[in-house]
Design a protein around this motif. Sequence first.
Motif, mmCIF file in Angstrom:
data_model
loop_
_atom_site.group_PDB
_atom_site.id
_atom_site.type_symbol
_atom_site.label_atom_id
_atom_site.label_comp_id
_atom_site.label_asym_id
_atom_site.label_seq_id
_atom_site.Cartn_x
_atom_site.Cartn_y
_atom_site.Cartn_z
ATOM 1 N N UNK A 1 0.876 -1.175 0.000
ATOM 2 C CA UNK A 1 0.000 0.000 0.000
ATOM 3 C C UNK A 1 0.908 1.218 0.000
ATOM 4 N N UNK A 2 0.965 1.909 -1.115
ATOM 5 C CA UNK A 2 1.886 3.028 -1.249
ATOM 6 C C UNK A 2 1.238 4.333 -0.800
ATOM 7 N N UNK A 3 1.923 5.057 0.081
ATOM 8 C CA UNK A 3 1.539 6.441 0.345
ATOM 9 C C UNK A 3 1.986 7.221 -0.894
ATOM 10 N N UNK A 4 1.159 7.217 -1.912
ATOM 11 C CA UNK A 4 1.579 7.736 -3.217
ATOM 12 C C UNK A 4 1.534 9.251 -3.282
ATOM 13 N N UNK A 5 0.452 9.833 -2.801
ATOM 14 C CA UNK A 5 0.316 11.285 -2.783
ATOM 15 C C UNK A 5 0.230 11.727 -1.327
ATOM 16 N N UNK A 6 1.384 11.858 -0.704
ATOM 17 C CA UNK A 6 1.453 12.272 0.695
ATOM 18 C C UNK A 6 1.956 13.708 0.725
ATOM 19 N N UNK A 7 1.117 14.571 1.231
ATOM 20 C CA UNK A 7 1.406 15.998 1.202
ATOM 21 C C UNK A 7 2.127 16.467 2.472
ATOM 22 N N UNK A 8 2.920 17.517 2.324
ATOM 23 C CA UNK A 8 3.590 18.151 3.461
ATOM 24 C C UNK A 8 2.553 19.013 4.177
ATOM 25 N N UNK A 9 1.814 18.387 5.071
ATOM 26 C CA UNK A 9 0.596 18.978 5.623
ATOM 27 C C UNK A 9 0.763 19.450 7.058
ATOM 28 N N UNK A 10 0.027 20.505 7.390
ATOM 29 C CA UNK A 10 -0.032 20.976 8.772
ATOM 30 C C UNK A 10 -0.908 20.087 9.634
ATOM 31 N N UNK A 11 -1.646 19.175 9.016
ATOM 32 C CA UNK A 11 -2.593 18.342 9.749
ATOM 33 C C UNK A 11 -1.941 17.108 10.382
ATOM 34 N N UNK B 1 7.990 15.316 0.769
ATOM 35 C CA UNK B 1 6.531 15.260 0.747
ATOM 36 C C UNK B 1 5.996 16.322 -0.218
ATOM 37 N N UNK B 2 4.772 16.122 -0.699
ATOM 38 C CA UNK B 2 4.257 16.945 -1.791
ATOM 39 C C UNK B 2 3.801 18.333 -1.340
ATOM 40 N N UNK B 3 3.892 19.275 -2.272
ATOM 41 C CA UNK B 3 3.402 20.631 -2.085
ATOM 42 C C UNK B 3 1.868 20.610 -2.072
ATOM 43 N N UNK B 4 1.225 21.126 -1.009
ATOM 44 C CA UNK B 4 -0.238 21.108 -0.949
ATOM 45 C C UNK B 4 -0.930 21.811 -2.116
ATOM 46 N N UNK B 5 -0.218 22.652 -2.839
ATOM 47 C CA UNK B 5 -0.835 23.369 -3.963
ATOM 48 C C UNK B 5 -0.965 22.525 -5.216
ATOM 49 N N UNK B 6 -0.331 21.349 -5.247
ATOM 50 C CA UNK B 6 -0.241 20.568 -6.485
ATOM 51 C C UNK B 6 -1.199 19.382 -6.505
ATOM 52 N N UNK B 7 -1.965 19.282 -7.579
ATOM 53 C CA UNK B 7 -2.865 18.143 -7.787
ATOM 54 C C UNK B 7 -2.404 17.278 -8.950
ATOM 55 N N UNK B 8 -2.003 17.888 -10.063
ATOM 56 C CA UNK B 8 -1.562 17.096 -11.216
ATOM 57 C C UNK B 8 -0.333 16.260 -10.869
ATOM 58 N N UNK B 9 0.521 16.817 -10.018
ATOM 59 C CA UNK B 9 1.709 16.071 -9.592
ATOM 60 C C UNK B 9 1.324 14.781 -8.883
ATOM 61 N N UNK B 10 0.212 14.801 -8.154
ATOM 62 C CA UNK B 10 -0.243 13.604 -7.446
ATOM 63 C C UNK B 10 -0.524 12.477 -8.430
ATOM 64 N N UNK C 1 -7.686 10.857 -8.637
ATOM 65 C CA UNK C 1 -7.020 9.552 -8.698
ATOM 66 C C UNK C 1 -8.039 8.465 -9.030
ATOM 67 N N UNK C 2 -9.220 8.538 -8.401
ATOM 68 C CA UNK C 2 -10.259 7.538 -8.668
ATOM 69 C C UNK C 2 -10.688 7.558 -10.136
ATOM 70 N N UNK C 3 -10.789 8.746 -10.716
ATOM 71 C CA UNK C 3 -11.212 8.867 -12.108
ATOM 72 C C UNK C 3 -10.148 8.362 -13.073
ATOM 73 N N UNK C 4 -8.894 8.475 -12.684
ATOM 74 C CA UNK C 4 -7.784 8.180 -13.605
ATOM 75 C C UNK C 4 -7.289 6.738 -13.515
ATOM 76 N N UNK C 5 -7.316 6.155 -12.322
ATOM 77 C CA UNK C 5 -6.669 4.855 -12.119
ATOM 78 C C UNK C 5 -7.654 3.830 -11.555
#
Length: 325
Positions: A189-199, A220-229, A259-263
Motif C-alpha cells: 500500500x503506497x503512500x503515493x500522494x502524501x502531502x507536506x501537511x499541517x494536519x 513530501x508533496x506541495x499542498x498546492x499541487x494536484x496534477x503532480x499527485x 485519482x479515482x477517475x484516472x486509475x
Amino acid sequence: MDILYRPRRLRQNDAIRDLVRETELNVHDLIYPIFVMHGMNTQEGIQSMPGIYRYSVDRLMEELEDIVKLGIPGILIFGLPEYKDAVGSEAYADDGVVQEAVKAIKRRFPTLLVITDVCLCEYTDHGHCGIVKDGIVDNDASAELIARTALSHARAGADIVAPSDMMDGRIGAVRKALDQNGYQHVSIMAYSAKYASAFYGPFREAAQSAPQFGDRRSYQMDPANAREALREVKLDIQEGADIVMVKPALSYLDVIHAVRQRFDVPLAAYNVSGEYAMIRAASANGWMDEHNAALEALTSIKRAGADIIITYFAKDAAKWLDTIL
C-alpha cells in the motif's frame, strides 16, 4: 406553480432516503491506526488525540479484542522504538517493536489484516524519513533502508507493507526486496500522494517523530499541487504498488476524486490526526456534534472515491454504523 420534478419527494422519510442513497459507508471500509511501544502493561494517552493511546504489545492484545468484535477488518501499525540513531536501526531490526507486535498479533488474531507503516522518521534521532547526508535526505540510500524495513515486516508476518517516506523509487525497491526473498504474496500500500501537511501535528506527538531540523517539504508533496499527485500515483503503480493512497483526506478530496477517475486500482485515503483532533476538540467544546460530523467527514471521503479509509474514528464509526443498521 407547475413543477414537473420535485427532488424533495425522495427525501420524505428515512426509508426513502436509505433507498436512494448514493454512497454507503461500511465498517469494512475502515482501517484503524495503532501506536505500539516497548514495555509491559503500558497504555499512554495522547493529549492532542483524545481516545487514542500508545500500547505495549501485551496491552495491544486487549485493544485488538475490541477491534475484532466490532468487525473492523484491519489495523495500520506505527512503532515507537526503544532507542533512535542516525540510520533508524530499530526500523529494520528483527526484534524491533513493530516486528514483535506483528508476530504477537498473528499468533492471537491470525485473520486480522495487519498493515505496517514503513518509514524511518520514528526511528531516526533527526526525525527525518531517511538517511541524512550533509544536511540533505539522501534518496537512494534511504530507499534501500525502506526496502529492508518492509522485508523485516514481511518476515514478521505483515499482510501489507505501507511505505510512507515519499522517496523516489522506493516502491520498486520494496517490491524487488519482497519478491527476491519469497514474499511475492505480501501486498504494498503506497503512500503515493502524501502531502507536506499541517494536519500531521498530533501524529508527531503520538509517534514522537517531529523532524529535529528543517521540514519534509523536499520529499513530501506541495499542498498546492494536484496534477503532480497523478504522476506520483502512476509511478507507484508502475513500480508495483497494489494499493495507492492519498494523505491527508479531507483537504484533498479533489485529489482523491482525480485519482479515482484516472486509475482503476484500490484507493486508500488517510483521515489524519489533525482532522480527527479538530472534530474531537470542537465536540468537546460543544461546537459540533461529533457523531454526525465524523460520519459526514468519512462519507465525504468515500464519496470522493476512496475504497479504504484509514481513520482514528474507526472504532466509534463501527459502533455508530451498527446502531444505524
